[in-house]
Motif scaffolding. Structure first.
Motif, mmCIF file in Angstrom:
data_model
loop_
_atom_site.group_PDB
_atom_site.id
_atom_site.type_symbol
_atom_site.label_atom_id
_atom_site.label_comp_id
_atom_site.label_asym_id
_atom_site.label_seq_id
_atom_site.Cartn_x
_atom_site.Cartn_y
_atom_site.Cartn_z
ATOM 1 N N ALA A 88 0.828 -1.201 0.000
ATOM 2 C CA ALA A 88 0.000 0.000 0.000
ATOM 3 C C ALA A 88 0.870 1.262 0.000
ATOM 4 O O ALA A 88 0.605 2.217 -0.737
ATOM 5 C CB ALA A 88 -0.931 -0.007 1.211
ATOM 6 N N LEU A 89 1.918 1.260 0.809
ATOM 7 C CA LEU A 89 2.811 2.417 0.869
ATOM 8 C C LEU A 89 3.513 2.626 -0.466
ATOM 9 O O LEU A 89 3.622 3.757 -0.961
ATOM 10 C CB LEU A 89 3.841 2.212 1.990
ATOM 11 N N PHE A 90 3.978 1.535 -1.072
ATOM 12 C CA PHE A 90 4.631 1.646 -2.373
ATOM 13 C C PHE A 90 3.659 2.173 -3.431
ATOM 14 O O PHE A 90 4.031 3.010 -4.264
ATOM 15 C CB PHE A 90 5.172 0.277 -2.802
ATOM 16 N N GLY A 91 2.418 1.688 -3.412
ATOM 17 C CA GLY A 91 1.426 2.148 -4.380
ATOM 18 C C GLY A 91 1.205 3.641 -4.310
ATOM 19 O O GLY A 91 1.136 4.322 -5.345
ATOM 20 N N VAL A 92 1.115 4.193 -3.109
ATOM 21 C CA VAL A 92 0.898 5.636 -2.942
ATOM 22 C C VAL A 92 2.129 6.414 -3.406
ATOM 23 O O VAL A 92 2.021 7.425 -4.113
ATOM 24 C CB VAL A 92 0.563 5.960 -1.473
ATOM 25 N N PHE A 113 10.346 -6.782 9.536
ATOM 26 C CA PHE A 113 10.097 -6.338 8.172
ATOM 27 C C PHE A 113 11.255 -6.709 7.244
ATOM 28 O O PHE A 113 11.096 -6.701 6.027
ATOM 29 C CB PHE A 113 9.893 -4.822 8.138
ATOM 30 N N LEU A 114 12.429 -7.009 7.820
ATOM 31 C CA LEU A 114 13.604 -7.333 7.023
ATOM 32 C C LEU A 114 13.834 -8.827 6.899
ATOM 33 O O LEU A 114 14.827 -9.257 6.303
ATOM 34 C CB LEU A 114 14.851 -6.683 7.645
ATOM 35 N N GLU A 115 12.904 -9.620 7.436
ATOM 36 C CA GLU A 115 13.114 -11.067 7.465
ATOM 37 C C GLU A 115 12.344 -11.801 6.380
ATOM 38 O O GLU A 115 12.486 -13.016 6.241
ATOM 39 C CB GLU A 115 12.711 -11.624 8.844
ATOM 40 N N ALA A 151 8.898 -8.704 1.413
ATOM 41 C CA ALA A 151 8.944 -7.423 2.111
ATOM 42 C C ALA A 151 10.214 -6.653 1.745
ATOM 43 O O ALA A 151 10.184 -5.427 1.573
ATOM 44 C CB ALA A 151 8.865 -7.644 3.615
ATOM 45 N N LEU A 152 11.319 -7.362 1.608
ATOM 46 C CA LEU A 152 12.564 -6.700 1.217
ATOM 47 C C LEU A 152 12.461 -6.119 -0.182
ATOM 48 O O LEU A 152 12.999 -5.035 -0.460
ATOM 49 C CB LEU A 152 13.721 -7.702 1.301
ATOM 50 N N VAL A 153 11.787 -6.836 -1.078
ATOM 51 C CA VAL A 153 11.588 -6.310 -2.433
ATOM 52 C C VAL A 153 10.809 -5.006 -2.389
ATOM 53 O O VAL A 153 11.180 -4.009 -3.031
ATOM 54 C CB VAL A 153 10.870 -7.350 -3.315
ATOM 55 N N PHE A 154 9.715 -4.985 -1.633
ATOM 56 C CA PHE A 154 8.904 -3.766 -1.535
ATOM 57 C C PHE A 154 9.678 -2.636 -0.869
ATOM 58 O O PHE A 154 9.561 -1.470 -1.267
ATOM 59 C CB PHE A 154 7.609 -4.038 -0.779
#
Length: 508
Positions: free
Chosen positions: A150-154, A464-466, A470-473
């Protein structure tokens, strides 16, 4: 698997009522695309209020038909009078209107019509091929991935739709995220930002915001910049496509289709950027790039294929992740919610037939734009002669009725005008409206995803780093923030400068 199911659904639609709804809604969409100021987003938004009480199947047929028709319809006014009905068709103007001045307007419209049909089917085929992989990928998402998505989309929508500074797009997107938090939150039941207003406890309704954000600014600008000399004398000529030329453009069509699908799958970007990117790529690859802007038919085919293939690309994240790939797809997502569907990772399990059905609707929508587009050209000339001072107030009335019809609540009408005023002021200050709408749509996903992720990990942000996805985003978000993902916007800006066009906003 989805392709075989889609073929079954295509055959199943061969009955009078679905065909009537599809062709009528596509024709209505073409009219919305033809008339400057009436966008594909507005067509889907208004139709979603009208179809609210219809069956789910009938409503989706009508919405898809209007969506496809409006994206295509803008090409007719772009070619005939040199005024694009939508920003996506601005790329078609450069060569299409020159061809019309040369007496080849009918040929340009016919080629654009078949190019739009091919582009829609191209996007549909890619959508069906990619969908199984996307469904499996979406099932691996946890709250962490949904928040980051969602954050990436915005952020990416803000980066690619802002005319000057990406920060303006991010600010608009954050404003949309803030608006989405109004009402009773879903985890612990607290009231947030309701200020004692009972109507706000249920949150901000989606349809009035869309109608206000896209209809009101267009109406105000249309009436403010009224030009009685717009219509003039319109020449069509023979409506005959050059099939031999279209066959020779196979590589151009394939490249434009891939550009359209790829850009369409980026959250919130839309058909206008796809059209400009395809036009620029076609000009770069052509043996005579200087002929673009002087009446090169490839300059008509490339943006039309890309804009219509973008539809299939934009629907991919809608169905699998509940993330809209463009402003019209955002309205389609809201309409699906209104009709009891829950797009996202579980859609294929809860409604296993819906993906194939939407594929079938897109196929027949492509056929409908080919048939209706050629039949309605003569009527398009008459429609383009209707003064804006007449049809724009009619749009305002329909928008008010549409907002009120959603729950028979006058508060929704007030919301529409309030967000219309905000959107108008934002656009006057060169802030894009699309990120605000995307932020409103994705706000609940971001809010709930973040808080659930923190509750699950007991506040450990290192979690979030595991996870690989998630790392890709996180990497994509960093690229968006530091401008490395802005290459596409730079490409579009360079293309616009080379052909002498002022940058346009993406409010479709």
């Amino acid at each position: 698997m989805y392709i075989f199911d889609m073929l079954h659904e295509i055959a199943g639609m061969l009955s009078p009522v679905p065909m009537l709804v599809m062709f009528a809604s596509t024709a209505l969409g073409i009219v919305f695309g033809v008339l400057p100021g009436l966008t594909a987003t507005l067509a889907v938004a208004l139709l979603s209020t009208i179809t609210f009480r219809l069956s789910q199947e009938t409503a989706l047929i009508a919405l898809i038909g209007a969506y496809v028709g409006a994206v295509y319809g803008a090409s007719q006014s772009a070619i005939l009078i040199g005024i694009p009905g939508t920003s996506a068709a601005a790329a078609t103007v450069r060569d299409g209107h020159r061809l019309a001045k040369q007496g080849r307007g009918g040929e340009a419209i016919a080629n654009a019509t078949f190019a739009s049909m091919i582009g829609t089917i191209f996007g549909l085929v890619v959508m069906m091929l990619v969908m199984p992989l996307m469904v499996r990928l979406a099932l691996q998402f946890t709250s962490i991935e949904f928040f980051l998505l969602a954050l990436f989309g915005v952020l990416i929508c803000g980066s690619l739709t802002s005319e000057d500074m990406a920060a303006k797009g991010w600010i608009a997107g954050i404003l949309g995220l803030l608006v989405s938090t109004v009402g009773i939150e879903t985890i612990q039941g607290y009231n947030r930002f309701t200020f004692g207003v009972p109507e706000l406890m249920g949150g901000i309704e989606f349809v009035p915001v869309i109608l206000g954000a896209f209809a009101i600014p267009q109406i105000v600008r249309g009436l403010r910049d009224l030009d009685p000399q717009t219509a003039g004398r319109l020449e069509i000529g023979k409506l005959l496509p050059d099939f031999g030329f279209l066959r020779r453009c196979k590589a151009l069509i394939a490249r434009s289709g891939l550009i359209g699908v790829g850009i369409g799958s980026i959250p919130g970007v839309g058909e206008d950027i796809a059209a400009w990117a395809s036009y620029d790529a076609a000009k770069r690859a052509d043996d005579d790039p200087d002929s673009f802007g002087q009446g090169n038919m490839r300059g008509v085919i490339a943006p039309e294929v890309a804009a219509n293939s973008c539809i299939g690309g934009a629907i991919i994240p809608v169905l699998t992740l509940a993330v809209p790939g463009s402003p019209p797809a955002a309205m389609l997502l809201g309409a699906m919610w209104l009709h009891g569907l829950r797009p996202g990772p579980m859609l294929a399990s809860e409604n296993p037939e819906i993906i194939a059905q939407i594929g079938a609707y897109l196929f027949w929508g492509a056929i409908a734009i080919c048939v209706c587009g050629l039949i309605l050209v003569r009527l398009t000339v008459l429609a383009l002669r209707v003064p804006a001072s007449i049809f724009l107030p009619m749009v305002a009335v329909v928008s008010v009725l549409g907002s009120y019809a959603l729950g028979l609540n006058t508060f929704n009408v007030m919301l529409m005008f309030a967000f219309g005023a905000v959107a108008y002021l934002l656009e006057e200050m060169k802030y894009p409206v699309a990120p605000l709408v995307i932020g409103l749509i994705l706000g609940n996903m971001a809010d709930v995803g973040l808080r659930r992720a923190l509750l699950t990990t007991q506040g450990d942000v290192l979690a979030f780093l595991e996870r690989p996805v998630a790392l890709v985003f996180l990497g994509l978000i960093l690229l968006s923030l530091f401008g490395r993902a802005g290459w596409l916007k730079g490409l579009i800006g360079a293309g616009r400068r080379r052909i002498g066009m002022r940058p346009r906003s993406s409010g479709k």
